[in-house]
Design an enzyme around this catalytic site. Structure first.
Site, short mmCIF file in Angstrom:
data_model
loop_
_atom_site.label_atom_id
_atom_site.label_comp_id
_atom_site.label_asym_id
_atom_site.label_seq_id
_atom_site.Cartn_x
_atom_site.Cartn_y
_atom_site.Cartn_z
N ASN A 89 0.89 -1.17 0.00
CA ASN A 89 0.00 0.00 0.00
C ASN A 89 0.92 1.22 0.00
O ASN A 89 1.50 1.56 1.02
CB ASN A 89 -0.89 -0.02 1.25
CG ASN A 89 -1.72 1.26 1.38
OD1 ASN A 89 -1.74 2.08 0.46
ND2 ASN A 89 -2.38 1.42 2.51
N LYS A 127 0.18 4.21 -0.23
CA LYS A 127 -0.44 5.40 0.38
C LYS A 127 -0.20 6.61 -0.53
O LYS A 127 -0.19 6.45 -1.74
CB LYS A 127 0.08 5.59 1.80
CG LYS A 127 -0.09 4.31 2.63
CD LYS A 127 0.13 4.48 4.10
CE LYS A 127 -0.09 3.13 4.79
NZ LYS A 127 0.04 3.19 6.24
N HIS A 171 -9.46 1.30 4.78
CA HIS A 171 -8.19 1.46 5.49
C HIS A 171 -8.39 2.38 6.69
O HIS A 171 -9.16 3.33 6.65
CB HIS A 171 -7.13 2.05 4.55
CG HIS A 171 -5.75 1.95 5.14
ND1 HIS A 171 -5.29 2.87 6.04
CD2 HIS A 171 -4.77 1.03 4.98
CE1 HIS A 171 -4.06 2.52 6.42
NE2 HIS A 171 -3.73 1.41 5.79
N GLU A 186 -6.71 4.68 7.84
CA GLU A 186 -6.45 6.11 7.59
C GLU A 186 -7.67 6.78 6.97
O GLU A 186 -7.93 7.95 7.21
CB GLU A 186 -5.20 6.27 6.70
CG GLU A 186 -3.92 6.01 7.52
CD GLU A 186 -2.77 5.42 6.74
OE1 GLU A 186 -2.77 5.49 5.50
OE2 GLU A 186 -1.85 4.88 7.39
N GLU A 221 -5.36 -4.92 10.39
CA GLU A 221 -4.36 -3.88 10.63
C GLU A 221 -4.65 -3.15 11.94
O GLU A 221 -5.48 -2.23 11.97
CB GLU A 221 -4.37 -2.86 9.48
CG GLU A 221 -4.00 -3.45 8.13
CD GLU A 221 -3.36 -2.41 7.22
OE1 GLU A 221 -2.30 -2.72 6.65
OE2 GLU A 221 -3.90 -1.29 7.09
N GLY A 254 2.60 2.30 10.80
CA GLY A 254 3.55 3.40 10.66
C GLY A 254 4.23 3.80 11.96
O GLY A 254 4.87 4.84 12.05
N SER A 256 3.53 -2.16 10.26
CA SER A 256 4.97 -2.23 10.48
C SER A 256 5.56 -3.61 10.15
O SER A 256 6.50 -4.06 10.80
CB SER A 256 5.34 -1.83 11.91
OG SER A 256 4.91 -0.50 12.18
#
Ligand code: 13P
Length: 257
Positions: free
Chosen positions: A13, A15, A100, A102, A172, A178, A218
């Site tokens: 991904n 991003k 996701h 985010e 996730e 991250g 991560s």
């Protein structure tokens, strides 16, 4: 072991990273990798919308598949800034990431819109990488399973058992994204196993045994082998480490059985 029956899938991904020239450079590096060429897992790169055309063109004739990072649930209309699933299909995009964290965190994505986007993508013939995962506060409050079950159940509402074959679920944990703070393989395996049992409760054992469940957060070459050795972890959804060819290649090697 059922793990051997499932397709291992490693997806990057990207991003909001890489301009067109940088995207082309990375894809050309990936294409040259013997490890990727001979991968015994599915390899996907989910790139920004602006790189889809470049990615589709450069990956033609290779085993690298291309995905987008979101799509809208309506077919067309007054939705400034959005892209429909049909627009992606028309380009030849095969996968899309939906839900996701985010998008949930920063762009008002809810379980209901995740469900609508999932159905729209599947109906347009696009495979969905469906993301679920708890925040740190939710984990600390002991409600990880409740949250993940709710996200999974609502996202899959109206998805048929046949359509489920085109769904990959990515667990996730938000606190591991991250942050460099990976879930232990034990923590990740527990929740991935729980997600599988949730899928079983919604469909059948056969459907649950067949669904690919990725871990994301991560994941990197140093921890991938251990995570991927777990029975219920069938692959990875990779952020940071998918932006460097050497790291992504090493992860493909780990995901290959
Ligand atoms: P990182 O691998 O950078 O933690 O990101 C994970 C992720 O969000 C993939 O979708």
């Amino acid at each position: 072991m059922n793990k051997n029956l499932r397709k291992a899938i490693l997806a990057g991904n990207w991003k909001m990273n890489k301009n067109r020239a940088e995207a082309a450079e990375l894809i050309n590096e990936l294409k040259q990798s013997e490890i990727i060429k001979n991968a015994d897992c599915e390899v996907i790169i989910c790139v920004p919308f602006t790189n889809l055309e470049t990615a589709l063109e450069l990956t033609q004739g290779t085993n690298i598949k291309v995905g987008a990072q979101n799509c809208h649930f309506e077919k067309s209309g007054a939705f400034t800034g959005e892209i429909s699933a049909d627009m992606l299909t028309e380009m030849g995009v095969e996968y899309v990431i939906i839900g996701h964290s985010e998008r949930r965190q920063y762009f008002g994505e809810t379980d209901l819109t995740v469900n609508k986007r999932t159905l729209a993508a599947l109906n347009a013939g696009i495979k969905v990488i469906l993301c679920v995962g708890e925040t740190l506060e939710q984990r600390d409050d002991g409600i990880t399973e409740e949250i993940v079950a709710m996200q999974t159940k609502i996202a899959l509402k109206g998805v048929t058992e046949e359509q489920l074959k085109d769904v990959i679920i990515a667990y996730e944990p938000v606190w591991a994204i991250g942050t460099g703070r990976t879930a232990t393989s034990q923590q990740a395996a527990e929740v991935c196993g729980f997600i599988r049992s949730t899928v079983k409760s919604l469909y059948t054992k056969q459907a649950a045994d067949g669904v690919t469940i990725q871990y994301g957060g991560s994941m990197k070459p140093a921890n991938a082998d251990e995570l991927l050795s777990r029975e219920d972890i069938d692959g990875g959804l990779i952020g940071g480490a998918s932006l460097k060819a050497a790291d992504f290649e090493a992860l493909v090697r780990s995901a290959s059985k």
